[in-house]
Scaffold this active site. Structure first.
Site, PDB file in Angstrom:
ATOM      1  CB  CYS A   5      -0.972  -0.030   1.176  1.00 55.47           C
ATOM      2  SG  CYS A   5      -2.356   1.135   0.991  1.00 55.47           S
ATOM      3  CG  HIS A  31      -3.788  -3.326   3.274  1.00 49.69           C
ATOM      4  ND1 HIS A  31      -2.602  -3.032   3.909  1.00 49.69           N
ATOM      5  CD2 HIS A  31      -4.282  -2.146   2.822  1.00 49.69           C
ATOM      6  CE1 HIS A  31      -2.388  -1.722   3.844  1.00 49.69           C
ATOM      7  NE2 HIS A  31      -3.388  -1.166   3.191  1.00 49.69           N
TER       8      HIS A  31
END
Length: 536
Positions: A363, A463
């Protein structure tokens, strides 16, 4: 009538999340319809979940974007919903504050991100709306469940906040909740903290306290008996249990559970695997780290140490010196730009350029690994429009006003990166980020369009990447092979992971057992009261 039990605390990090998850699993296993709830949470460890029909911002069928059906909540309520064997929704955590530094937090209402606001502005301009959202979410949960297990936040005894304490005082009122009060004895002064908290809460709240638990105790519980008798006499609140120090393995709600930001800390090095069969994964301890739970699946593997390396602009030399790292994972962050600048100041750009092992960015970490970030002032606290990245991937990220939220499954191409060699099939997780990343030249995409790889460097927006066993195994095998480490086999790892838990149960199961074996459930009344055979 729906029964609501509020698990409150004398302070943060006293075990509220663990007890709440244990109660949820305990009731779910009995066939009780139960749901978790936390009216207001402050955490950068979030999960993407669906929004309930009728919730603020939910997809109403009018052509809203796909993101409209997704929202974000704190990780603890996500885990508690899974413990309750129910679908997690934004109603489980309708108000989420995500700290970004400098006294500001991003406000998330029923899953939808709003402004970044200082604490004063939140209470002056948003609190009434937040309270309405929290009560509406609670009402929906109560309508569909027999029990709501609510979790408080911080201390219920903060007298400066009693008129605006959404997670504790307000929840107790609008949910007509009984209160179970927790105190952590490991930090010292437990009886004083318990007594002071009970004395400081408003009278109407004190009358709702049905019992207290002492948590994180090491030693012989009989040593506490004189203190327990005295505190029960002084307060009239019964002590319903003493929970031993026992970590069931639930994800951390926030960075409080991580090593401190100014000193090196190691997680996962206490599994008995000798050093010559161990791999070490360095993780920059970003000042605004978020979703650090991405690293927990790695640290839980036998023979894997996760080393958190301080990011301190005053450091001189190589910040990775002395770590003996076999790989580096750059985690997510609530503020990519400012944490990227912190990495530059700490010398990480040069250190990573010189590092010849595998590097993964997740991310915000993926964004940092690129050549640059544009429109950076929208994300950071400065005025620079362009900020240089770490330069390990030929990509750039541009920040815009929107935010991407989605649970997703991506194809895994193990041939597109040596870090995933041998992996195939798919990987599931979630995306939660601002900014869009594009390639500046041809790149391999081992995890679908939201990834990029070049040599031994991999970036992804996914994630939960390492929660996928095939990906985690391929990654760790690749790291070990490159480092020349003979890491434990699958059979050895399985035996090691089972050694401390003969049943092989999940973290939620272990939390339920902790509650069942050490709490006087009968004192909580139905449907919490112990059932025949449960204490065996």
């Amino acid at each position: 009538m729906t029964r609501t039990l509020l698990v409150a605390g004398t302070a943060s990090h006293v075990g509220k999340s663990t007890v709440a998850a244990g109660l949820c699993r305990l009731l779910a296993d009995r066939g009780v319809a139960v749901a978790p709830f936390k009216g207001q949470n402050m955490s950068n460890n979030a999960r993407v979940v669906v929004r309930p029909e009728g919730g603020e911002g939910a997809d109403d069928g009018t052509g809203a974007s796909a993101d409209a059906r997704w929202g974000e909540i704190g990780v603890s309520q996500f885990v508690q919903a899974r413990a309750a064997r129910t679908t997690p929704t934004t109603d489980c955590n309708p108000v989420l504050l995500k700290p970004r530094g400098d006294g500001e937090s991003q406000l998330v209402l029923q899953g939808e991100a709003h402004d970044h606001v200082p604490a004063g502005t939140y209470y002056e301009e948003y609190w009434e709306r937040a309270r309405e959202a929290a009560e509406a979410s609670y009402r929906r949960l109560a309508a569909d469940n027999d029990v709501v297990v609510a979790e408080g936040a911080g201390s219920i005894g903060e007298i400066n906040l009693h008129d605006r304490d959404l997670a504790n005082v307000e929840t107790a009122h609008f949910a007509d909740a009984d209160i179970l009060l927790l105190v952590d004895i490991e930090r010292g002064g437990a009886f004083a903290s318990l007594y002071g908290t009970i004395e400081l809460v408003p009278d109407a709240i004190r009358d709702r306290i049905v019992g207290a638990l002492i948590t994180k105790f090491r030693g012989d519980p009989s040593l506490l008996e004189p203190g327990i008798e005295e505190i029960e006499t002084e307060t009239g609140v019964p002590i319903l249990g003493v929970l031993p120090y026992d970590d069931p393995g639930l994800p951390e709600e926030d960075s409080v559970g991580l090593p401190g930001s100014e000193e090196r800390g190691i997680v996962g090095d206490d599994d008995g695997v000798p050093d010559d069969r161990r791999i070490r994964i360095a993780v920059p301890r970003l000042p605004r780290i978020s979703n650090a739970t991405d690293l927990e699946a790695l640290a839980a593997e036998p023979g894997v140490s996760v080393v958190y390396v301080p990011v301190d602009g005053d450091r001189r030399g190589d910040p990775l010196a002395g770590v003996d790292a076999d790989a580096v994972v750059v985690p997510g962050t609530k503020n990519t730009v400012d944490d990227l600048l912190a990495l530059h100041e700490a010398g990480f750009a040069d250190a990573l350029a010189a590092f010849d092992g595998p590097v993964v960015g997740v991310c915000g970490g993926y964004q940092m690994l690129g050549e640059r970030i544009t429109n950076a002032a929208l994300e950071g606290t400065g005025e620079d429009d362009v900020v240089d990245g770490l330069g390990l991937l030929p990509v750039e990220t541009r920040f815009e006003g929107d935010k991407r939220l989605e649970r997703t499954t991506v194809p895994v191409d193990g041939t597109a990166s040596p870090l995933l060699s041998g992996a195939d099939g798919s990987a599931s997780g979630y995306e939660i980020h601002a900014g869009r990343t594009r390639a500046l030249e041809d790149v391999n995409r081992p995890l679908g369009d939201s990834s990029a790889a070049a040599g031994w460097v991999l970036g992804t927006y996914l994630h939960g990447l390492f929660d996928n066993e095939s990906v985690r195994t391929a990654f760790l095998d690749a790291v070990a092979k490159r480092a020349g480490v003979d890491r434990p086999t699958a059979e050895e790892s399985s035996a090691s992971s089972m050694a401390g838990d003969e049943t092989g149960s999940t973290p939620s199961d272990r939390a339920a057992r902790l509650v069942r074996e050490h709490v006087d459930l009968d004192a909580l009344g139905e449907p919490f009261g112990a059932r025949d055979g449960e204490a065996e």
